[in-house]
Design an enzyme around this catalytic site. Sequence first.
Site, PDB file in Angstrom:
ATOM      1  N   GLU A 278       0.846  -1.197   0.000  1.00 56.38           N
ATOM      2  CA  GLU A 278       0.000   0.000   0.000  1.00 56.38           C
ATOM      3  C   GLU A 278       0.877   1.240   0.000  1.00 56.38           C
ATOM      4  O   GLU A 278       1.765   1.382   0.835  1.00 56.38           O
ATOM      5  CB  GLU A 278      -0.936   0.009   1.204  1.00 56.38           C
ATOM      6  CG  GLU A 278      -1.725   1.298   1.385  1.00 56.38           C
ATOM      7  CD  GLU A 278      -2.548   1.699   0.170  1.00 56.38           C
ATOM      8  OE1 GLU A 278      -2.413   2.848  -0.289  1.00 56.38           O
ATOM      9  OE2 GLU A 278      -3.315   0.839  -0.333  1.00 56.38           O
TER      10      GLU A 278
ATOM     11  N   GLN B 217      -0.299   4.507   0.249  1.00 55.46           N
ATOM     12  CA  GLN B 217      -0.782   5.569   1.117  1.00 55.46           C
ATOM     13  C   GLN B 217      -1.292   4.975   2.430  1.00 55.46           C
ATOM     14  O   GLN B 217      -0.737   4.003   2.918  1.00 55.46           O
ATOM     15  CB  GLN B 217      -1.846   6.381   0.372  1.00 55.46           C
ATOM     16  CG  GLN B 217      -1.295   7.015  -0.899  1.00 55.46           C
ATOM     17  CD  GLN B 217      -2.361   7.723  -1.704  1.00 55.46           C
ATOM     18  OE1 GLN B 217      -3.547   7.659  -1.409  1.00 55.46           O
ATOM     19  NE2 GLN B 217      -1.932   8.406  -2.763  1.00 55.46           N
TER      20      GLN B 217
ATOM     21  N   LEU C 195      -3.659   2.910   5.054  1.00 52.36           N
ATOM     22  CA  LEU C 195      -4.501   1.730   5.044  1.00 52.36           C
ATOM     23  C   LEU C 195      -5.969   2.136   5.097  1.00 52.36           C
ATOM     24  O   LEU C 195      -6.335   3.114   5.735  1.00 52.36           O
ATOM     25  CB  LEU C 195      -4.162   0.835   6.236  1.00 52.36           C
ATOM     26  CG  LEU C 195      -2.766   0.211   6.239  1.00 52.36           C
ATOM     27  CD1 LEU C 195      -2.500  -0.466   7.577  1.00 52.36           C
ATOM     28  CD2 LEU C 195      -2.613  -0.782   5.096  1.00 52.36           C
TER      29      LEU C 195
ATOM     30  N   GLY D  52     -25.509  12.681  -8.491  1.00 54.35           N
ATOM     31  CA  GLY D  52     -25.482  11.325  -7.988  1.00 54.35           C
ATOM     32  C   GLY D  52     -25.346  11.329  -6.482  1.00 54.35           C
ATOM     33  O   GLY D  52     -25.447  12.373  -5.831  1.00 54.35           O
TER      34      GLY D  52
ATOM     35  N   ILE E  67     -22.761  10.915  -4.441  1.00 58.90           N
ATOM     36  CA  ILE E  67     -21.648  11.658  -3.845  1.00 58.90           C
ATOM     37  C   ILE E  67     -21.945  13.159  -3.856  1.00 58.90           C
ATOM     38  O   ILE E  67     -21.786  13.854  -2.845  1.00 58.90           O
ATOM     39  CB  ILE E  67     -20.334  11.364  -4.593  1.00 58.90           C
ATOM     40  CG1 ILE E  67     -19.946   9.897  -4.427  1.00 58.90           C
ATOM     41  CG2 ILE E  67     -19.212  12.265  -4.078  1.00 58.90           C
ATOM     42  CD1 ILE E  67     -18.712   9.486  -5.227  1.00 58.90           C
TER      43      ILE E  67
ATOM     44  N   GLY F 268     -18.733  10.780 -10.962  1.00 62.53           N
ATOM     45  CA  GLY F 268     -18.455   9.356 -10.955  1.00 62.53           C
ATOM     46  C   GLY F 268     -17.005   9.049 -10.648  1.00 62.53           C
ATOM     47  O   GLY F 268     -16.191   9.947 -10.396  1.00 62.53           O
TER      48      GLY F 268
ATOM     49  N   HIS G 192     -41.578  -2.989  18.450  1.00 64.48           N
ATOM     50  CA  HIS G 192     -42.357  -1.741  18.412  1.00 64.48           C
ATOM     51  C   HIS G 192     -41.867  -0.825  19.532  1.00 64.48           C
ATOM     52  O   HIS G 192     -41.639  -1.273  20.651  1.00 64.48           O
ATOM     53  CB  HIS G 192     -43.845  -2.057  18.610  1.00 64.48           C
ATOM     54  CG  HIS G 192     -44.701  -0.841  18.715  1.00 64.48           C
ATOM     55  ND1 HIS G 192     -45.075  -0.107  17.626  1.00 64.48           N
ATOM     56  CD2 HIS G 192     -45.249  -0.234  19.801  1.00 64.48           C
ATOM     57  CE1 HIS G 192     -45.824   0.910  18.016  1.00 64.48           C
ATOM     58  NE2 HIS G 192     -45.951   0.851  19.338  1.00 64.48           N
TER      59      HIS G 192
END
Length: 463
Positions: free
Chosen positions: A35, A37, A39, A184, A186, A270, A442
């Site tokens: 990785e 950057q 985790l 959308g 985001i 997107g 309930h």
Amino acid sequence: MTEITTRLLVLGGGPGGYVAAIRAGQLGIDTVLVEEQKLGGTCLNVGCIPSKALIHAADAFHAAVGQAGGSPFGVTVAELRLDFARTVAWKDGIVARLNAGVASLLKRGRVKIVRGRGSMTDGKTCRVETDTGVDTVSAEHVVIATGSLPMALPNLPFGGNVISSTEALSLPAVPGTLAVVGAGYIGLELGIAFAKLGARVTVVEMADRILPLYDADLTRPVARRLAGLGIEVLLGARAAGLSEGGDALRVESGGAVREIAAEKILVAVGRKPRTGDFGLDQLDLDMSGPFIRIDERCATSMRNVWAVGDVTGEPMLAHRAMAQGAMVAEIVAGRKRLFQKAAIPAVCFTDPEIVSVGLSPEEARAAGIEARIGQFPFAANGRAMTLGSDEGFARVVARADNHLVLGIQAVGAGVSELSAAFGLALEMGSRLEDIADTIHAHPTLGEAFHEASLTGLGQGLHM
């Protein structure tokens, strides 16, 4: 140069990657996770978690603003002030705690973490540029879990006042004016949050309605709420670029061009798979458009090379990636597994929230299925009333012949927490009778799910 040999190499430490590594460690598989950057990937660091923290803070502030002059349930706020720097620090603290938690889980599973930019040189070998030099990792199995990136627009490249969701979650102050390109999930989640924090928000969307991936019945309450918050929504409109001064967004709609004042312009049109910087050209992988093609086991066209998460296509959801990652680890361990989930919940954390699992009524009809639809409004749900927000409904879609549940949707305050019950109902092959015969506590929002199922059977009690 350090040479490392392992049984499983996981490239990418986001939800799909770190879960694959954790599960592999639990199963006793020698595993290396690469990785570059932090985790947790996009979801934990600059996506799901920090955005929900910001949304919660915005809800709290907006509720306090609403109570400044008194509220129906007798709460009055005398003095109101937003310390946004403290809000951001609180959000960052949550992210840091979860980062540490992921690292701890990987350590417990004896997963070796190599931090640096990884690039595949062939189907078994990864070259990792670390702070101390170059490591070479050779593995029997490789899991590609490189995730996705925000999509930019050619006429609105990221930089300066044009930001992605990543920068939006780390702004030093609430902008006075914010233009959001894309309606959308985001764009609307963040647009609503900043509107509640005091920004004047305008949303620009090329389609003829908001949230086009959800059916119109589910999005209608959200559209009403946008109007109530003073958010201007321009549908059938195209973001044409910045004004000459760079302090406004040019928008084309109906043949006319107007400029929208905007201190910040959030482009949320997107996400795209991250395939450009890990040595994809060195691998002989079949592609499905921009995505890596996989089968029902998440296997690629190369032997013992697997791919999970956003890099493999829609739905780009963290929980899909996690389920895929865990499954691949078990396959590597010798277990027989297939990814055949009956339902993957999709949740939109707007105001009100939306959750959808399985088929909508329109999708069932398009598939030629005769369906029964049961729907129950939260306006008739006692718990929704006590929460002071009874907008929306719960809905169940089932086959007309045998009452097998095909889809479940809801829109309303807090309905994201119903997603587990909805997903479980589909995963277990429930019929309307199964839900109707289950006693729901309930008063809870879940009773609307129960009542919708009863309504689908023609046995509604409270409507």
